[in-house]
Enzyme design. Structure first.
Site, mmCIF file in Angstrom:
data_model
loop_
_atom_site.group_PDB
_atom_site.id
_atom_site.type_symbol
_atom_site.label_atom_id
_atom_site.label_comp_id
_atom_site.label_asym_id
_atom_site.label_seq_id
_atom_site.Cartn_x
_atom_site.Cartn_y
_atom_site.Cartn_z
ATOM 1 N N GLU A 126 0.830 -1.205 0.000
ATOM 2 C CA GLU A 126 0.000 0.000 0.000
ATOM 3 C C GLU A 126 0.864 1.255 0.000
ATOM 4 O O GLU A 126 0.556 2.229 -0.690
ATOM 5 C CB GLU A 126 -0.946 -0.007 1.200
ATOM 6 C CG GLU A 126 -2.061 -1.024 1.099
ATOM 7 C CD GLU A 126 -3.069 -0.886 2.225
ATOM 8 O OE1 GLU A 126 -2.882 -0.004 3.088
ATOM 9 O OE2 GLU A 126 -4.041 -1.660 2.235
ATOM 10 N N TYR A 127 1.926 1.237 0.784
ATOM 11 C CA TYR A 127 2.844 2.377 0.820
ATOM 12 C C TYR A 127 3.468 2.590 -0.554
ATOM 13 O O TYR A 127 3.551 3.726 -1.041
ATOM 14 C CB TYR A 127 3.923 2.122 1.873
ATOM 15 C CG TYR A 127 5.041 3.125 1.890
ATOM 16 C CD1 TYR A 127 4.842 4.419 2.361
ATOM 17 C CD2 TYR A 127 6.313 2.785 1.429
ATOM 18 C CE1 TYR A 127 5.871 5.344 2.376
ATOM 19 C CE2 TYR A 127 7.352 3.699 1.440
ATOM 20 C CZ TYR A 127 7.126 4.981 1.913
ATOM 21 O OH TYR A 127 8.153 5.889 1.922
ATOM 22 N N TYR A 128 3.906 1.516 -1.191
ATOM 23 C CA TYR A 128 4.534 1.636 -2.505
ATOM 24 C C TYR A 128 3.555 2.169 -3.554
ATOM 25 O O TYR A 128 3.923 2.986 -4.409
ATOM 26 C CB TYR A 128 5.121 0.285 -2.942
ATOM 27 C CG TYR A 128 6.599 0.197 -2.664
ATOM 28 C CD1 TYR A 128 7.526 0.397 -3.672
ATOM 29 C CD2 TYR A 128 7.062 -0.047 -1.378
ATOM 30 C CE1 TYR A 128 8.885 0.341 -3.412
ATOM 31 C CE2 TYR A 128 8.422 -0.105 -1.108
ATOM 32 C CZ TYR A 128 9.326 0.090 -2.127
ATOM 33 O OH TYR A 128 10.674 0.056 -1.873
#
Length: 212
Positions: A126-128
């Site tokens: 999700e961060y990426y």
């Protein structure tokens, strides 16, 4: 220069502000903390909520800012609101204010989805995704003079002063070396409208930046 550091209380932000102040810049640091982060005449502090609407963010940003650093991070919480939407709103605000220079701390391989099948990235998917689209917005949807620094894993260890740029390894970084690299690109015209990855290596930081 008058510089806005969004995320001044973070691990990289703290070292970055120290280096900018040491270089005699006037720094405005953003944080949600109440206590003053730095006791320096060239430092002032702003309680900037990047989850607020864009107009509210823009109203808090002074007109005469010369450069913006985005080094804020959600720490895994509210990644959409902070790492993507919050970042984009600060880009839009800078654009609307006529602030041209914008330096983004991103993550290694943020724009190369072919590298996302590793377990380390899978655990941060999700961060990426958020960093991917924030970086894409900066490149393709803003008129800012951007630099995107894609750092490998951040480690609490002594600085080396040396890095490797744009190889195929994710690598690791001393946090202070990331901050030094961010400070070094500020006045490096050859870094404008560039994206580069970095990790600790064998080349002096200033020399590595000069060769971008």
């Amino acid at each position: 220069m008058k510089i806005l550091v969004i995320g001044a209380s973070g691990r990289v932000g703290t070292d970055l502000v120290k280096q900018l102040l040491a270089d005699n810049h006037q720094v405005i640091g953003t944080t949600r903390q109440e206590e003053r982060l730095f006791n320096d005449d060239n430092y002032s502090q702003l309680d900037l909520d990047i989850t607020a609407n864009k107009d509210a963010i823009q109203q808090q940003i002074e007109q005469d800012i010369d450069a913006v650093y985005f080094v804020a991070g959600s720490g895994g919480k509210d990644v959409l609101e902070v790492d993507l939407h919050g970042a984009v709103k600060t880009m839009q605000a800078a654009d609307d204010k006529g602030i041209k220079r914008y330096i983004m701390l991103s993550t290694v391989f943020s724009l190369d989805t072919s590298k996302w099948d590793s377990l380390a990235i899978e655990n941060l998917k999700e961060y990426y995704i958020c960093k991917h689209y924030a970086d894409q917005w900066l490149i393709h949807n803003s008129s800012l003079d951007y630099t995107i620094v894609q750092a490998g894993a951040l480690k609490e260890r002594a600085a080396t002063g040396k890095i490797t740029i744009n190889d195929d390894n994710s690598g690791e970084n001393s946090i202070e070396d990331v901050a030094t690299t961010l400070a070094a690109v500020l006045n490096a015209d050859n870094s404008i409208n560039t994206v580069f990855s970095m990790h600790n290596g064998e080349t002096n930081i200033a020399e590595a930046i000069a060769k971008l």
